[in-house]
Design an enzyme around this catalytic site. Sequence first.
Site, PDB file in Angstrom:
ATOM      1  N   ASP A  49       0.821  -1.214   0.000  1.00 43.57           N
ATOM      2  CA  ASP A  49       0.000   0.000   0.000  1.00 43.57           C
ATOM      3  C   ASP A  49       0.852   1.259   0.000  1.00 43.57           C
ATOM      4  OD1 ASP A  49       0.991  -0.285   2.558  1.00 43.57           O
ATOM      5  OD2 ASP A  49      -0.936  -0.670   3.491  1.00 43.57           O
TER       6      ASP A  49
ATOM      7  N   ASN B  52      -7.633  -2.362  14.155  1.00 44.93           N
ATOM      8  CA  ASN B  52      -9.019  -2.605  13.720  1.00 44.93           C
ATOM      9  C   ASN B  52      -9.132  -3.860  12.843  1.00 44.93           C
ATOM     10  OD1 ASN B  52      -7.899  -1.843  11.302  1.00 44.93           O
ATOM     11  ND2 ASN B  52      -9.220  -0.069  10.960  1.00 44.93           N
TER      12      ASN B  52
ATOM     13  N   HIS C 120      -7.356  -4.526  10.097  1.00 44.85           N
ATOM     14  CA  HIS C 120      -7.053  -4.380   8.669  1.00 44.85           C
ATOM     15  C   HIS C 120      -5.750  -5.091   8.305  1.00 44.85           C
ATOM     16  CE1 HIS C 120      -4.645  -0.309   9.084  1.00 44.85           C
ATOM     17  NE2 HIS C 120      -3.861  -1.341   9.308  1.00 44.85           N
TER      18      HIS C 120
ATOM     19  N   GLU D 102      -9.462  -1.981   4.775  1.00 45.92           N
ATOM     20  CA  GLU D 102     -10.090  -1.628   6.050  1.00 45.92           C
ATOM     21  C   GLU D 102     -11.326  -2.493   6.327  1.00 45.92           C
ATOM     22  OE1 GLU D 102      -8.419   0.128   7.988  1.00 45.92           O
ATOM     23  OE2 GLU D 102      -8.145   2.215   7.402  1.00 45.92           O
TER      24      GLU D 102
END
Length: 310
Positions: free
Chosen positions: A111, A201, A203, A208
């Site tokens: 990413d 979270n 991810h 996400e």
Amino acid sequence: MSFSKVFCRTCGPLSVGGALLIAWAMMGPQPAQAREEYQPLVVVLPDVDAVAEYTANALYDVIEGKAKKGEGAVLGLATGGTPVPAYALLRKRLKRAADMNLSKVVTFNLDEYVGLPAGHPESYRSYMAENLFVPGLMQGAERENGFSAENIHIPQGDCAAWDGLRDSVLIAQLQKHVDEYEALLRSLGPVDLQLLGIGENGHVGFAEPGSSFEGRTAVVRLTQSTREANRRFFDGDINKVPRRALSMGIASILSAKNVLLVATGTNKAEAVRRMLEGPVDTGVPASALRMHTRVTVVLDSDAASRLSKQ
Ligand code: PGA
């Protein structure tokens, strides 16, 4: 036995529920619960240093194994705080193996932020230069530290070329770029070893919570929780953390032959528990790894502290 484990290789004969599920699947669209599910290999090590050593060795072994056959390994690389010590050890090991040919090694980063100027210290391009590839390589040198610049692939999220474009035009340009990135990944892949961290979270990459398990490389919006977690890299100021990123999708990640997910620290313990012991669900993107047959999860004891079995 839960329905989600009906097709599990290790589950033995089908239950009545499993048989009913097959009948249902033959009548209509396959329900999400019918995905095959596997148990990743979970390795719990005492501390961050041991995790770094395991990770560096895993990357090194893939590079060396391919090099011995005269081939170049294809690696999927992650950024973030977790792999920093592993990259440092890998660099040391590669330096010692000076006669190993690294020029054919191909890398794909997971990413990149959108909107940071090229050379911004917090771009993932800068991160890779600093932690693995050394600056010269990323600044245009053809070969340095053994790697070939042409074989290093990192999504390009700097907007210099897109300045002044309307938002919708910008997104379309970025989408074209990520489509090309995905096409390159498919043509040079599959990735031999995909390295991953995990967000608090759940991810992976910047895929996400809520991301489709069928997702490929795309322009994504970062959640508030990810921007909060990453503000530490931006002088603690959340306003400096980009709102968008380019990220491989879950399906891109799952196309790798082998996956190594690394997590350290108590702040990751709940995400790790949900990944391994919660439902396989888009709410926890990392749980998708349980649909892959060759996944290793390497944890320090803090990150493993909420697992029911250790
Ligand atoms: P971290 O990030 O290594 O900086 O904790 C991991 C991730 O968000 O995937």
